[in-house]
Design a protein around this motif. Structure first.
Motif, short mmCIF file in Angstrom:
data_model
loop_
_atom_site.label_atom_id
_atom_site.label_comp_id
_atom_site.label_asym_id
_atom_site.label_seq_id
_atom_site.Cartn_x
_atom_site.Cartn_y
_atom_site.Cartn_z
N MET A 194 -5.33 -23.95 18.32
CA MET A 194 -3.97 -23.93 18.17
C MET A 194 -3.19 -22.97 17.61
SD MET A 194 -4.76 -27.79 16.19
CE MET A 194 -3.09 -27.88 15.44
N ARG A 195 -3.82 -21.64 17.67
CA ARG A 195 -3.12 -20.53 17.21
C ARG A 195 -2.28 -19.76 18.18
NH1 ARG A 195 -4.57 -19.05 12.18
NH2 ARG A 195 -6.62 -20.06 11.47
N SER A 196 -2.50 -20.12 19.62
CA SER A 196 -1.87 -19.26 20.50
C SER A 196 -0.42 -19.37 20.96
CB SER A 196 -2.68 -19.45 21.82
OG SER A 196 -2.72 -20.77 22.22
N ILE A 197 0.03 -18.30 21.50
CA ILE A 197 1.37 -18.51 21.95
C ILE A 197 1.49 -17.99 23.55
CG2 ILE A 197 3.78 -17.48 21.95
CD1 ILE A 197 3.32 -16.95 18.91
N GLN A 239 7.19 -11.83 15.38
CA GLN A 239 6.92 -10.50 16.21
C GLN A 239 6.65 -10.55 17.66
OE1 GLN A 239 3.39 -9.09 13.80
NE2 GLN A 239 4.85 -8.26 12.20
N HIS A 240 6.76 -12.02 18.18
CA HIS A 240 6.26 -12.23 19.57
C HIS A 240 7.60 -12.03 20.56
CE1 HIS A 240 4.26 -14.12 22.95
NE2 HIS A 240 3.19 -14.02 22.34
N LEU A 287 9.27 -15.09 22.33
CA LEU A 287 10.06 -15.92 21.45
C LEU A 287 11.58 -14.92 21.27
CD1 LEU A 287 7.84 -17.50 18.77
CD2 LEU A 287 8.73 -18.45 21.15
N GLN A 288 11.25 -14.01 21.19
CA GLN A 288 12.84 -12.95 21.10
C GLN A 288 13.39 -13.27 22.19
OE1 GLN A 288 12.11 -8.94 20.84
NE2 GLN A 288 14.01 -8.45 20.06
N GLN A 289 12.97 -13.20 23.49
CA GLN A 289 13.57 -13.32 24.66
C GLN A 289 14.05 -14.96 24.99
OE1 GLN A 289 10.97 -11.88 27.87
NE2 GLN A 289 10.64 -10.16 26.64
N TYR A 290 13.26 -15.90 24.79
CA TYR A 290 13.48 -17.10 25.15
C TYR A 290 13.81 -18.04 24.23
CZ TYR A 290 11.81 -14.95 29.54
OH TYR A 290 11.61 -14.24 30.45
N ALA A 291 13.59 -17.77 22.80
CA ALA A 291 13.81 -18.75 21.77
C ALA A 291 14.04 -18.04 20.63
CB ALA A 291 12.66 -19.54 21.40
N ASN A 292 15.43 -17.24 20.90
CA ASN A 292 15.75 -16.06 19.75
C ASN A 292 16.29 -16.71 18.46
OD1 ASN A 292 18.03 -14.12 18.82
ND2 ASN A 292 16.22 -13.17 19.84
N ALA A 293 16.67 -18.11 18.36
CA ALA A 293 17.03 -18.49 17.19
C ALA A 293 15.79 -18.83 16.36
CB ALA A 293 17.97 -19.73 17.37
#
Length: 340
Positions: free
Chosen positions: A71-74, A94-95, A98-104
């Protein structure tokens, strides 16, 4: 499964039995067995403040979830990014995916609490609390929640975050559910469906890594759209404080300033996050003009359902949500115009 010892020198009220399930299914079984006498614990940062503040009693049984490594992975897939519920806020902030596709969400995770808390606190805990600052970001990114639920017809199921928040608001959330992860579509969504690059509706979705990971989308008519996305938080002081209000907005903007697929949400404090559907309707298909920002702020203040407490009255929270939303949109448009 293991049980851990309790400290003998502590008062009896602080001597819970700690369980270490090997998977989420076993965690659900333990919760079913001990019911209201048991709570799930991951980072424990929110629960600790509730226990110390007398908001919630120390339970007789604590079921650890942080021992479940899966349950820890992205994970980045072709069309989705799936974040494990036990991924820490620091990890999410820091991922690159997520910066690219879920920036909020990426920005929210970088501004929730203090750095030391973000090292421990999990995204799943923030979401499952139903009052976490990350929730408005989830709502604007069309997120869905992945559950193992002992009360559901299917043990494993996926649920839209908006639908789950409505269940919470109506007092119908499952007490036997473990949140496994949160899933985000990588491209625009229309009518609840991901617009795939192979469909007749969308041409392609790309990410310009040289421009602060900005996403671009080309529709079937060849028109190019740029993602516009922001998260804003208002607290009682500048940093490291519980929020009074949080807002998030995500949409796609054309070179002419037209807005489409608009998502707006607000929450914060102990209130429940919600999509602001009237604000979305106001913005959808409209060309940006700074002259109507006061109208947007006023509409958001009227639509946002908030609450009063010793720190702030409901009208103040509502007005602040409207102002944060209008200011965030103005700043985001300005940054685009200045080439940032």
């Amino acid at each position: 499964m293991n049980t851990q010892w309790s400290k003998d020198d502590m008062p009896p009220i602080y001597k819970p039995v700690v369980w270490e399930p090997v998977d989420a299914e076993e965690a659900v079984a333990l919760k079913r067995e001990y019911g209201a006498d048991a709570v799930w614990v991951a980072g424990g940062t929110l629960l600790r403040t509730q226990w110390e503040g007398g908001v919630a009693p120390m339970p007789a049984h604590m079921i650890r979830l942080d021992t479940i490594a899966s349950m820890r992975s992205i994970i980045e897939e072709t069309e989705y990014v799936t974040v494990g519920a036990l991924a820490t806020l620091k990890q999410c902030g820091q991922h690159a995916a997520l910066q690219q596709y879920a920036n909020a969400l990426y920005m929210a995770c970088r501004h929730i609490a203090a750095p030391a808390v973000r090292n421990l606190a999990t995204l799943g805990g923030n979401v499952a609390s139903a009052v976490g600052d990350a929730l408005p970001a989830l709502l604007v990114h069309d997120a869905s929640l992945l559950w193992v639920d002992g009360e559901a017809a299917s043990l494993h199921h996926e649920q839209n975050a908006v639908d789950w928040m409505e269940q919470v608001r109506m007092g119908r959330r499952s007490l036997q559910a473990v949140l496994l992860g949160i899933r985000f579509p990588k491209g625009p969504v229309e009518a609840g469906l991901l617009l795939r690059s192979s469909s007749d509706i969308v041409g392609e979705t790309t990410v310009d890594l040289s421009a602060n990971a900005v996403s671009y989308w080309t529709d079937e008519k060849g028109k190019r759209w740029r993602e516009l996305c922001f998260f804003r938080k208002l607290g009682r002081r500048e940093a490291f404080t519980p929020s009074l209000v949080t807002v998030a907005l995500r949409c796609w903007i054309s070179e002419r300033g037209e807005l489409t697929r608009v998502r707006v949400a607000a929450g914060g404090g102990s209130g429940l996050a919600m999509r602001l559907l009237q604000c979305e309707s106001m913005l959808e298909g409209r060309s940006y003009d700074a002259s109507w920002l006061p109208e947007l702020a006023s509409m958001a203040a009227q639509e946002f359902v908030s609450y009063s407490d010793p720190f702030a009255e409901a009208p103040y929270r509502q007005q602040s949500a409207g102002n944060l939303l209008a200011a965030g949109l103005w700043e985001s448009i300005r940054d685009i115009e200045e080439g940032r």
